[in-house]
Scaffold this motif. Structure first.
Motif, PDB file in Angstrom:
ATOM      1  N   TRP A 297      17.642  24.634  56.149  1.00 50.95           N
ATOM      2  CA  TRP A 297      16.596  25.613  55.836  1.00 50.95           C
ATOM      3  C   TRP A 297      16.580  26.724  56.874  1.00 50.95           C
ATOM      4  O   TRP A 297      16.738  26.460  58.063  1.00 50.95           O
ATOM      5  CB  TRP A 297      15.228  24.933  55.812  1.00 50.95           C
ATOM      6  N   HIS A 298      16.367  27.956  56.407  1.00 50.84           N
ATOM      7  CA  HIS A 298      16.282  29.098  57.331  1.00 50.84           C
ATOM      8  C   HIS A 298      15.143  30.018  56.913  1.00 50.84           C
ATOM      9  O   HIS A 298      14.791  30.101  55.730  1.00 50.84           O
ATOM     10  CB  HIS A 298      17.590  29.880  57.325  1.00 50.84           C
ATOM     11  N   VAL A 299      14.616  30.738  57.902  1.00 54.40           N
ATOM     12  CA  VAL A 299      13.488  31.642  57.645  1.00 54.40           C
ATOM     13  C   VAL A 299      14.015  33.012  57.197  1.00 54.40           C
ATOM     14  O   VAL A 299      14.929  33.560  57.804  1.00 54.40           O
ATOM     15  CB  VAL A 299      12.643  31.801  58.927  1.00 54.40           C
ATOM     16  N   VAL A 300      13.409  33.526  56.110  1.00 58.61           N
ATOM     17  CA  VAL A 300      13.831  34.846  55.625  1.00 58.61           C
ATOM     18  C   VAL A 300      12.682  35.863  55.581  1.00 58.61           C
ATOM     19  O   VAL A 300      12.922  37.047  55.357  1.00 58.61           O
ATOM     20  CB  VAL A 300      14.487  34.754  54.225  1.00 58.61           C
ATOM     21  N   ALA A 301      11.448  35.422  55.813  1.00 67.04           N
ATOM     22  CA  ALA A 301      10.311  36.361  55.800  1.00 67.04           C
ATOM     23  C   ALA A 301       9.085  35.672  56.383  1.00 67.04           C
ATOM     24  O   ALA A 301       9.045  34.441  56.495  1.00 67.04           O
ATOM     25  CB  ALA A 301       9.999  36.818  54.377  1.00 67.04           C
ATOM     26  N   ARG A 302       8.101  36.474  56.762  1.00 68.86           N
ATOM     27  CA  ARG A 302       6.810  35.913  57.122  1.00 68.86           C
ATOM     28  C   ARG A 302       5.920  36.035  55.893  1.00 68.86           C
ATOM     29  O   ARG A 302       5.783  37.123  55.320  1.00 68.86           O
ATOM     30  CB  ARG A 302       6.205  36.666  58.316  1.00 68.86           C
ATOM     31  N   ALA A 303       5.351  34.919  55.459  1.00 68.04           N
ATOM     32  CA  ALA A 303       4.648  34.875  54.167  1.00 68.04           C
ATOM     33  C   ALA A 303       3.506  35.886  54.112  1.00 68.04           C
ATOM     34  O   ALA A 303       3.349  36.608  53.127  1.00 68.04           O
ATOM     35  CB  ALA A 303       4.135  33.457  53.914  1.00 68.04           C
ATOM     36  N   SER A 304       2.725  35.977  55.204  1.00 64.55           N
ATOM     37  CA  SER A 304       1.544  36.844  55.158  1.00 64.55           C
ATOM     38  C   SER A 304       1.927  38.325  55.145  1.00 64.55           C
ATOM     39  O   SER A 304       1.094  39.179  54.876  1.00 64.55           O
ATOM     40  CB  SER A 304       0.639  36.551  56.355  1.00 64.55           C
ATOM     41  N   GLU A 305       3.186  38.622  55.465  1.00 67.09           N
ATOM     42  CA  GLU A 305       3.609  40.022  55.450  1.00 67.09           C
ATOM     43  C   GLU A 305       4.209  40.429  54.106  1.00 67.09           C
ATOM     44  O   GLU A 305       4.601  41.576  53.918  1.00 67.09           O
ATOM     45  CB  GLU A 305       4.624  40.281  56.576  1.00 67.09           C
ATOM     46  N   LEU A 306       4.315  39.449  53.191  1.00 66.95           N
ATOM     47  CA  LEU A 306       4.835  39.756  51.856  1.00 66.95           C
ATOM     48  C   LEU A 306       3.660  40.141  50.970  1.00 66.95           C
ATOM     49  O   LEU A 306       2.890  39.275  50.557  1.00 66.95           O
ATOM     50  CB  LEU A 306       5.490  38.521  51.250  1.00 66.95           C
ATOM     51  N   ALA A 307       3.538  41.419  50.687  1.00 65.09           N
ATOM     52  CA  ALA A 307       2.427  41.844  49.835  1.00 65.09           C
ATOM     53  C   ALA A 307       2.682  41.357  48.409  1.00 65.09           C
ATOM     54  O   ALA A 307       3.835  41.280  47.973  1.00 65.09           O
ATOM     55  CB  ALA A 307       2.303  43.357  49.872  1.00 65.09           C
ATOM     56  N   PRO A 308       1.621  41.003  47.683  1.00 60.87           N
ATOM     57  CA  PRO A 308       1.807  40.594  46.285  1.00 60.87           C
ATOM     58  C   PRO A 308       2.470  41.717  45.496  1.00 60.87           C
ATOM     59  O   PRO A 308       2.253  42.905  45.790  1.00 60.87           O
ATOM     60  CB  PRO A 308       0.380  40.359  45.785  1.00 60.87           C
ATOM     61  N   ASP A 309       3.270  41.342  44.539  1.00 66.34           N
ATOM     62  CA  ASP A 309       3.921  42.301  43.650  1.00 66.34           C
ATOM     63  C   ASP A 309       4.845  43.268  44.391  1.00 66.34           C
ATOM     64  O   ASP A 309       4.940  44.441  44.050  1.00 66.34           O
ATOM     65  CB  ASP A 309       2.875  43.078  42.840  1.00 66.34           C
ATOM     66  N   THR A 310       5.503  42.774  45.463  1.00 67.07           N
ATOM     67  CA  THR A 310       6.522  43.592  46.124  1.00 67.07           C
ATOM     68  C   THR A 310       7.772  42.739  46.330  1.00 67.07           C
ATOM     69  O   THR A 310       7.709  41.507  46.322  1.00 67.07           O
ATOM     70  CB  THR A 310       6.072  44.084  47.515  1.00 67.07           C
ATOM     71  N   ALA A 311       8.891  43.434  46.501  1.00 64.77           N
ATOM     72  CA  ALA A 311      10.160  42.764  46.795  1.00 64.77           C
ATOM     73  C   ALA A 311      10.735  43.373  48.057  1.00 64.77           C
ATOM     74  O   ALA A 311      10.529  44.550  48.337  1.00 64.77           O
ATOM     75  CB  ALA A 311      11.137  42.967  45.633  1.00 64.77           C
ATOM     76  N   ARG A 312      11.426  42.565  48.845  1.00 67.13           N
ATOM     77  CA  ARG A 312      12.057  43.108  50.048  1.00 67.13           C
ATOM     78  C   ARG A 312      13.396  42.394  50.283  1.00 67.13           C
ATOM     79  O   ARG A 312      13.597  41.260  49.840  1.00 67.13           O
ATOM     80  CB  ARG A 312      11.151  42.960  51.251  1.00 67.13           C
ATOM     81  N   PRO A 313      14.313  43.066  50.982  1.00 61.65           N
ATOM     82  CA  PRO A 313      15.614  42.448  51.233  1.00 61.65           C
ATOM     83  C   PRO A 313      15.578  41.512  52.443  1.00 61.65           C
ATOM     84  O   PRO A 313      14.749  41.666  53.327  1.00 61.65           O
ATOM     85  CB  PRO A 313      16.518  43.634  51.518  1.00 61.65           C
ATOM     86  N   ALA A 314      16.486  40.568  52.467  1.00 60.35           N
ATOM     87  CA  ALA A 314      16.701  39.714  53.631  1.00 60.35           C
ATOM     88  C   ALA A 314      18.196  39.404  53.649  1.00 60.35           C
ATOM     89  O   ALA A 314      18.920  39.720  52.689  1.00 60.35           O
ATOM     90  CB  ALA A 314      15.886  38.433  53.527  1.00 60.35           C
ATOM     91  N   ARG A 315      18.656  38.820  54.736  1.00 60.06           N
ATOM     92  CA  ARG A 315      20.076  38.504  54.827  1.00 60.06           C
ATOM     93  C   ARG A 315      20.220  37.181  55.545  1.00 60.06           C
ATOM     94  O   ARG A 315      19.570  36.947  56.572  1.00 60.06           O
ATOM     95  CB  ARG A 315      20.785  39.633  55.580  1.00 60.06           C
ATOM     96  N   LEU A 316      21.050  36.307  55.023  1.00 64.29           N
ATOM     97  CA  LEU A 316      21.222  34.971  55.593  1.00 64.29           C
ATOM     98  C   LEU A 316      22.680  34.568  55.456  1.00 64.29           C
ATOM     99  O   LEU A 316      23.225  34.572  54.339  1.00 64.29           O
ATOM    100  CB  LEU A 316      20.296  33.994  54.849  1.00 64.29           C
ATOM    101  N   LEU A 317      23.303  34.235  56.592  1.00 69.28           N
ATOM    102  CA  LEU A 317      24.696  33.773  56.600  1.00 69.28           C
ATOM    103  C   LEU A 317      25.601  34.732  55.826  1.00 69.28           C
ATOM    104  O   LEU A 317      26.518  34.327  55.111  1.00 69.28           O
ATOM    105  CB  LEU A 317      24.784  32.354  56.038  1.00 69.28           C
ATOM    106  N   GLY A 318      25.310  36.031  55.957  1.00 69.70           N
ATOM    107  CA  GLY A 318      26.140  37.048  55.321  1.00 69.70           C
ATOM    108  C   GLY A 318      25.811  37.287  53.857  1.00 69.70           C
ATOM    109  O   GLY A 318      26.462  38.103  53.215  1.00 69.70           O
ATOM    110  N   VAL A 319      24.799  36.579  53.325  1.00 71.76           N
ATOM    111  CA  VAL A 319      24.431  36.743  51.910  1.00 71.76           C
ATOM    112  C   VAL A 319      23.161  37.593  51.826  1.00 71.76           C
ATOM    113  O   VAL A 319      22.169  37.315  52.510  1.00 71.76           O
ATOM    114  CB  VAL A 319      24.178  35.367  51.248  1.00 71.76           C
ATOM    115  N   ASP A 320      23.208  38.638  50.989  1.00 73.48           N
ATOM    116  CA  ASP A 320      22.018  39.461  50.784  1.00 73.48           C
ATOM    117  C   ASP A 320      21.072  38.752  49.831  1.00 73.48           C
ATOM    118  O   ASP A 320      21.485  38.280  48.768  1.00 73.48           O
ATOM    119  CB  ASP A 320      22.416  40.824  50.204  1.00 73.48           C
ATOM    120  N   LEU A 321      19.800  38.703  50.232  1.00 71.10           N
ATOM    121  CA  LEU A 321      18.779  38.030  49.431  1.00 71.10           C
ATOM    122  C   LEU A 321      17.652  39.005  49.114  1.00 71.10           C
ATOM    123  O   LEU A 321      17.431  39.964  49.845  1.00 71.10           O
ATOM    124  CB  LEU A 321      18.204  36.835  50.210  1.00 71.10           C
TER     125      LEU A 321
END
Lengths: 323, 322
Positions: free
Chosen positions: B11-35
């Motif tokens: 398991w790896h962390v990709v975001a802080r939950a409280s910083e994810l506003a409802p009804d929004t999307a944001r990018p993250a990257r893990l082990l070279g994979v775009d999420l």
């Protein structure tokens, strides 16, 4: 570590201007693909591999303390021989014998700090006019270029580009033809003489003249030219520092005899302008590494200095920056 | 995807939950994979950041009616990752293949966790988070142009305090490190009760002699408890392996005292300390942590690092090691 080049490791290369080194503070440099730390103390200059053997941190982020260089991470302290003399976490413990860094030869000349990565350095290139009281002399650079050292030197030796890249200064497109000249390849270098080129502004004075060039390639990445134009004699030495295979720094020493009415600032600006005209073209050359196989690119009569240069590099066995 | 079976199945962390506003999307990257990480009223989704139609990044799209809409041709995916609408052909049922690669999601410590493979274990424990005796303060994420094992080893390192954190976590007049033991246990590496004199151990500005107990809980997660009397200052450092050159460190600090100290001040303290570490860790060569103990030099004060390197070798970690 593998030796980056069997020839260039024995040469001196300028890595930093003396004026860019602050007292008590090391500076980073890079030579032949290796990160170096440069520092000075008591008038002596030191160039080492930029790595603390303990945790691989860069010593160039550290500081000079009591004539020693201290690692920024755990304070391991290295004396001028590169041996660790103090490990602050264990002050009573004698540092292990393996706790040392790789020390390279280092010295100052022409206002620059030079390093050599071999224990048996060649002679430092001599600029003959440096101590001549009858000339004005200048140093310029470094010009950082995304190009291999041999490409930079070959451009310095090149005649046929003068009317094209330096139109209105070192040549004119209407007089682009290059006449015959003499080239000699000797064990100690390449020599080109009896070169005559008509130039609108051969030395920054603004006076057109027939310029008489002599070139000497004295080391793989060091070349010298003298140019007699009208009543002035202009000489220039270029040294290309091989930072990485396709990245270099170009350093210039130049002297001017005569042309007393030309202000020094004008000569410097003229040199700058000429270099900045060359830079984008040289950086665009592909392959980046100079092909020593003469079949790889096309060569004409005017390119005989380049041909001799490539042959000479091949005979010496220069690998870094060539293909 | 970076080839590391240990990390791919963790398991790896990709975001802080409280910083994810409802009804929004944001990018993250893990082990070279775009999420893409996105949130609706009810749930958080983590998917591969790719629309199967023309490969556009879904993180550039928008959340509409509980679905994520691709920014290119408006293909619309529901929370299960199935395409439910293709605007160019509104009456056509989207093909079965039109779905995203959805990854499992957990939320813990206000962090969003995901796994690119088959999760082989659980997320690391951090009991202080739910313990009412403690106040927890998150900080970061801190972006390092360095690889996770170097970042974690720096977190476990005590010898650098007087040099990198002089005036904060160490003092140039107190450089000596007393003996301590470090051991590899089934739960990871543990080093207990390392005494350190610190000018400002916790950001409150009061000097103290403290005792550190460190634990490496996962290859890229470590924690410490810093004790002075009954006072406990705990910190967990969770490093996300972003790609072959970058890491992201998520931190949480928890204290069972000084509840009146400003959380902002303590967070700022950690920002300063990390900014001091950053240039040094980014300068370390080789970038890959050498697991061969002959490659670098080790002293008694490096016992935690020695145990950590041995443990990574036992686990078979490939990422960020050599």
């Amino acid at each position: 570590m593998a030796i980056p080049d069997p020839v260039l490791v024995h040469d001196w290369h300028p890595i930093l201007r003396v004026e860019d080194l602050q007292s008590g503070k090391p500076a980073p440099a890079r030579l032949l693909g290796e990160d170096l730390v440069v520092w000075s103390d008591a008038g002596k200059f030191h160039a080492w591999r930029d790595l603390c053997v303990h945790r691989g941190a860069k010593l160039s982020l550290g500081k000079v303390v009591d004539g020693c260089l201290q690692c920024p991470y755990h304070g391991w302290t290295y004396d001028v021989t590169g041996s660790c003399v103090r490990i602050p976490a264990h002050p009573e413990q004698k540092p292990p014998a393996r706790a040392k860094t790789t020390v390279y030869a280092c010295r100052e000349a022409y206002g620059w700090v030079w390093a050599c990565m071999s224990g048996t350095p060649n002679e430092l290139p001599v600029f003959p006019e440096w101590d001549d009281p009858g000339v004005r002399r200048f140093t310029m650079g470094p010009y950082v270029m995304d190009a291999s050292g041999p490409r930079i030197i070959e451009n310095f030796l090149d005649l046929a580009h003068l009317p094209v890249v330096h139109e209105g200064i070192l040549g004119m497109e209407s007089r682009a033809e290059i006449g015959r000249y003499a080239v000699e390849k000797r064990p100690d270098g390449v020599f080109a003489t009896e070169i005559v080129v008509w130039q609108p502004d051969p030395d920054g004075s603004g006076h057109p003249a027939e310029a008489h060039y002599t070139y000497q390639v004295i080391r793989p990445l060091t070349a010298y030219l003298s140019k007699l134009a009208g009543k002035s004699v202009f000489t220039m030495m270029i040294v290309a520092t091989p930072v990485d295979e396709a990245r270099s720094m170009a350093w210039i020493v130049l002297s001017m005899r005569g042309a007393e009415s030309t202000p020094s600032q004008q000569i410097l600006e003229w040199t700058d302008r000429v270099f900045l005209q060359d830079k984008p073209v040289v950086q665009s050359q592909r392959p980046e590494l100079l092909p020593l196989d003469l079949q790889a690119e096309l060569h004409l009569n005017c390119d005989r200095t380049s041909i001799a240069y490539r042959q000479w590099l091949n005979e010496l066995g220069v690998g870094f920056g060539t293909s | 995807m970076l080839d590391d079976p240990v990390l791919v199945n963790d398991w790896h962390v990709v975001a802080r939950a409280s910083e994810l506003a409802p009804d929004t999307a944001r990018p993250a990257r893990l082990l070279g994979v775009d999420l893409v990480v996105w949130r609706t009223e009810g749930s958080i989704q983590v998917w591969e950041d790719l629309c199967v139609h023309r490969g556009a990044k879904l993180s550039g799209g928008r959340v509409k009616d509980g679905c994520l809409q691709c920014p290119y041709h408006g293909w619309t995916y529901n929370v299960s990752g199935e395409c439910v609408r293709i605007p160019a052909h509104p009456s056509q049922k989207p093909p079965v293949r039109a779905h995203t690669n959805a990854r499992p999601v957990k939320v813990a410590y206000d962090l969003v966790w995901t796994c690119l493979g088959e999760p082989s274990g659980d997320i690391p424990p951090y009991p202080e988070w739910d313990d009412p005796a403690y106040r927890s303060i998150p900080s970061g994420p801190y972006a390092f142009k360095a690889l996770g094992p170097r970042v974690i080893e720096n977190f476990l390192d005590v010898g650098h305090f007087p040099f990198v954190h002089a005036g904060y976590l160490g003092d140039p007049g107190h450089t000596e490190i007393d003996d301590y033991e470090a051991e590899i246990t089934p739960d990871g590496v543990i080093a207990r009760d390392i005494p350190i004199w610190q000018p400002d151990p916790d950001g409150t500005g009061r000097a103290a002699k403290v005792a550190y107990t460190y634990a490496a809980l996962k290859p890229l997660t470590a924690r410490f408890t810093k004790a002075q009397g009954d006072q406990r200052f705990c910190m967990i450092d969770i490093v996300t392996p972003v790609d072959a050159g970058n890491s992201l460190a998520w931190a949480i600090m928890s204290m069972n005292y000084a509840f009146d100290a400003s959380a902002e001040r303590i967070r700022l303290f950690q920002d300063v300390v990390t900014a001091q570490d950053l240039p040094i860790v980014e300068s370390q060569r080789p970038e890959m942590l050498p697991l061969d103990l002959q490659a670098e030099l080790h002293l008694r004060s490096d016992r935690t690092a020695i145990a950590y390197r041995k443990w990574l070798r036992q686990l078979g970690l490939k990422y960020g090691t050599s």
